[in-house]
Structure formats: C-alpha cells, structure tokens
Design a protein around this motif. Structure first.
Motif, mmCIF file in Angstrom:
data_model
loop_
_atom_site.group_PDB
_atom_site.id
_atom_site.type_symbol
_atom_site.label_atom_id
_atom_site.label_comp_id
_atom_site.label_asym_id
_atom_site.label_seq_id
_atom_site.Cartn_x
_atom_site.Cartn_y
_atom_site.Cartn_z
ATOM 1 N N GLY A 135 -12.953 -5.200 10.344
ATOM 2 C CA GLY A 135 -12.917 -4.242 9.476
ATOM 3 C C GLY A 135 -14.222 -4.682 8.758
ATOM 4 O O GLY A 135 -14.606 -3.414 8.499
ATOM 5 N N TYR A 163 -6.354 -3.479 10.488
ATOM 6 C CA TYR A 163 -5.902 -4.521 11.613
ATOM 7 C C TYR A 163 -5.028 -5.396 11.390
ATOM 8 O O TYR A 163 -5.069 -5.899 12.902
ATOM 9 N N PHE A 206 -11.896 -2.125 2.776
ATOM 10 C CA PHE A 206 -10.311 -2.817 2.678
ATOM 11 C C PHE A 206 -9.219 -2.267 3.597
ATOM 12 O O PHE A 206 -8.490 -3.398 4.211
ATOM 13 N N LYS A 207 -9.381 -1.023 3.075
ATOM 14 C CA LYS A 207 -8.208 -0.620 4.534
ATOM 15 C C LYS A 207 -8.602 -0.537 5.442
ATOM 16 O O LYS A 207 -7.506 -0.960 6.145
ATOM 17 N N SER A 208 -10.191 -1.094 6.469
ATOM 18 C CA SER A 208 -9.756 -1.279 7.394
ATOM 19 C C SER A 208 -9.155 -2.432 8.004
ATOM 20 O O SER A 208 -8.440 -2.423 8.906
ATOM 21 N N ILE A 209 -9.273 -3.236 7.238
ATOM 22 C CA ILE A 209 -8.903 -5.056 7.517
ATOM 23 C C ILE A 209 -7.799 -4.403 6.942
ATOM 24 O O ILE A 209 -6.827 -5.018 8.030
ATOM 25 N N ASN A 210 -7.070 -3.853 6.726
ATOM 26 C CA ASN A 210 -5.680 -4.502 6.379
ATOM 27 C C ASN A 210 -5.264 -2.892 7.717
ATOM 28 O O ASN A 210 -4.070 -3.255 7.625
ATOM 29 N N GLU A 231 -2.623 4.194 9.144
ATOM 30 C CA GLU A 231 -2.486 3.353 8.752
ATOM 31 C C GLU A 231 -0.573 2.754 8.823
ATOM 32 O O GLU A 231 -0.068 3.801 10.254
ATOM 33 N N LEU A 280 1.022 -1.431 0.453
ATOM 34 C CA LEU A 280 0.220 0.012 0.267
ATOM 35 C C LEU A 280 0.915 0.747 -0.003
ATOM 36 O O LEU A 280 0.467 2.513 -0.666
ATOM 37 N N ILE A 337 -9.322 -5.098 20.414
ATOM 38 C CA ILE A 337 -8.422 -6.053 18.921
ATOM 39 C C ILE A 337 -7.900 -6.728 19.272
ATOM 40 O O ILE A 337 -7.181 -7.892 18.699
ATOM 41 N N SER A 365 -15.227 4.945 9.254
ATOM 42 C CA SER A 365 -13.799 5.595 9.558
ATOM 43 C C SER A 365 -12.754 4.350 9.341
ATOM 44 O O SER A 365 -13.257 3.383 9.622
ATOM 45 N N ILE A 366 -11.406 4.754 9.073
ATOM 46 C CA ILE A 366 -10.863 4.033 8.084
ATOM 47 C C ILE A 366 -9.790 4.767 9.442
ATOM 48 O O ILE A 366 -9.304 5.173 9.863
ATOM 49 N N PRO A 367 -9.141 3.391 9.968
ATOM 50 C CA PRO A 367 -8.093 3.807 10.808
ATOM 51 C C PRO A 367 -6.582 3.929 10.276
ATOM 52 O O PRO A 367 -6.928 3.702 8.998
ATOM 53 N N ALA A 385 -9.459 -10.310 12.560
ATOM 54 C CA ALA A 385 -9.646 -8.398 11.680
ATOM 55 C C ALA A 385 -10.021 -8.036 10.451
ATOM 56 O O ALA A 385 -10.815 -7.687 10.469
ATOM 57 N N VAL A 386 -10.683 -9.861 9.849
ATOM 58 C CA VAL A 386 -11.177 -9.845 8.394
ATOM 59 C C VAL A 386 -12.623 -9.360 8.540
ATOM 60 O O VAL A 386 -14.176 -8.194 8.743
#
Lengths: 233, 94
Positions: free
Chosen positions: A223, B33, B27-31, A233, A88, A191, A229-231, A219-220
């Motif tokens: 998620g 975590y 996807f970003k969220s899972i990634n 990175e 990424l 988590i 909201s996006i955690p 996580a899946v």
C-alpha cells in the motif's frame, strides 16, 4: 447489489432491493453457523458472534484463527483489521443518516457492506430512498443473518464429525468466496497469492494465529509503495 | 466478546469522526489490501495446516472445487456446498 441504472421510481423498488439483498446475504449465515460449530464453538457462542459482532468476514476470521489453535488476541486483531472498512463506510453514511444518540448506535451496528452498498445504489432516487435502503438492508440482513446462523449451528451440531461432512473445507471455501470479488487487478491477485505463501511459510515456525495477522504487514508495504491509484473498496 | 466490542467500536467511530482524517490515499490503499491479505492467509492456513504442521488432505480438494465453482461464476452458497461435498467424499474414501 451492483447498481444497475434504474428509472426514477417508487418506494417499492427500494424495498425489493433491500429485501433481496437481506435474504441472500442473510442465508450465508448458515455457512457461518455450521463452520463455527465445526471450529469448536458452542451454539450460544456462535449466536453471540452473529448478534454482537455482526460482520461476516470478521466472524469467520475469529472462528478460523481460534479453530486453528490461535490465541484470542490474534483472533481479535485479525477480526478488527477486517472490520476496519465498516468504519470507513460509517464515514460515508454519517452525513446521509444524520443520526444521534441511540439511533447512531443502532446505525453503527448495521453499517456493513450490504447496507452501505444498497444505500449508495439508491443515489438516483434521492436521499430519502438512500436512507430507507440503508435501514431496510441493515436491519433485514441482521434478522436473516442471525436466524440462518442459528439454523446452521443446530444443523452442524446434529451432524457430528465436521470433516465427515466437509465442514472443515467449507470454511476456507467461504474465505475464498469472500476474497474472490476483491481480486480485480493483477496487483490484487499477486498480493493474494503472496499472502497465502507468506502464511504457509510462517505456519511451521510461529505460534498459530500469527501467520494470518503477519500478512497485514504485506498490505502495508505494498500500500505504501503504490503511488497514486486507489484500489476499489 | 472482545471481537464484538472492537468491531462495534470501529463502526461507531466511523459514524462519529470527521471525514478528512482517513482520506489519505496511502491509507485508503493499505485499507483496500488488508481484507485481501488476511482472507488469503486464512485460506492458506485453513486448507493446508493442522496446528503448526503443513499438510495436504481432503480440504485441498474442497478448495480446488470452490475455486472452480467461482471461476464458473457460481453463487456463494454453491461454492461453499460444493467444496464441502467434494471434501467429505474424499474424506470417506481415504
């Protein structure tokens, strides 16, 4: 590493940022080198991991899983999932670097937390500074990480019994140090604890290596449930 | 070797593929975590098990000291060294 606002200035500043990050992070390589020997890897294997994988968390995962008796497959799977974020970062860096061929291969290899972080922190100084921040940090960390890996590996080899020197506790402590900055929100902390609990429950009832990779499912699930909201990175 | 190849492939892929594929929020969220769960699980396994047996020994003290060091905002090398030192001490006295 974190971007403090700086006045628009000269190349020296970018160079200093890159060098200080390279030295600091590179020195952690000693912890990896020592831990890898403690997990039963040879000095050559340890160095190859640092030279070729060159991704701290993934490398620690490999020695962690194999050291605990896990299979090569589960070690690779765990390390690969941990290495995913580098891909990424690549997405973010590619439009900036605009490299092809061999330089792209080189750029890909040094696309890590630190090179991406320093590049982004140079944003106020323009694209040229971002590019040099990326390359200086990426190559700098690579050099120091590998030198310190070797030093740590030889040091640990000279010590003998890993438990007598606390090296068996150094590995989980290193993981804790790696995960700590990521535990920002309450969800993150929940988590993290849930993953520890799940892994511990699975240990007596599944083959070594599986308890770790199984937590990816956690996580899946979380998620997918998360709405907007996006955690971090 | 396999790890190196796979991790490199990911880095290279990231440099090569167009952005919009992986920008889905879920996807970003899972990634985000994934590293948390894997690193946390590794902490649990490395501290409290031997092969497929659960146990509490000198390593638990080391982890506790590491946690304390992190809460006191100690830098990474101090965290690792203090954990190793306390664990080794307990190992020698048991």
């Amino acid at each position: 590493m974190s971007a403090t606002p700086r006045p628009p200035s000269y190349r020296g500043q970018t160079f200093r940022d890159s060098l200080s990050v390279s030295l600091t992070v590179g020195s952690y390589g000693a912890a990896f080198g020592a831990a890898s020997i403690a997990a039963g890897f040879s000095v050559v294997q340890t160095s190859l991991l640092s030279l070729l994988t060159f991704s701290g968390a993934s490398q620690f995962a490999v020695i962690g899983v194999i050291g605990a008796g896990g299979s090569a497959i589960s070690a690779i799977a765990t390390a690969t999932l941990l290495g995913f974020r580098n891909g990424l970062y690549g997405l973010r860096m590619a439009p900036l670097l605009k490299v092809r061929g061999l330089s792209r291969v080189l750029a890909a290899h040094v696309t890590i937390d630190e090179s991406t972080g320093v590049a982004l922190s140079q944003e106020s100084r323009g694209e040229e500074a971002m590019r040099s921040g990326f390359w200086l940090t990426g190559i700098g960390v690579f050099i120091f990480w590998n030198l310190f890996t070797l030093a740590g590996a030889f040091g640990a080899q000279a010590m003998g019994n890993p438990a007598a020197w606390g090296l068996d506790a150094a590995v989980p402590a290193a993981f804790l140090g790696l995960v700590w900055p990521r535990l920002v929100t309450n969800t993150d902390r929940f988590i993290s604890l849930a993953a520890v609990a799940l892994a511990l429950v699975l240990i007596p009832i599944s083959p070594a290596g599986l308890p770790v990779i199984a937590t990816a499912g956690l996580a899946v699930v979380i998620g997918l449930r998360k709405k907007d909201s996006i955690p971090h990175e | 070797m396999g790890t190196s190849a796979a991790v490199f492939a990911l880095k290279y892929l990231g440099q090569s593929i167009p952005e919009n594929y992986l920008s889905h929020p879920k996807f970003k969220s899972i990634n985000g975590y994934i590293p948390i769960v894997l690193l946390s699980a590794l902490i649990g396994v490395q501290t409290f098990s031997e092969k497929t047996k659960l146990m509490i020994d000198h390593r638990a003290l080391g982890l506790g000291v590491a946690l304390l060091a992190l809460m006191l905002r100690a830098p990474f090398p101090i965290v690792v060294i203090s954990a190793a030192a306390s664990s080794a001490l307990l190992y020698h006295f048991t």
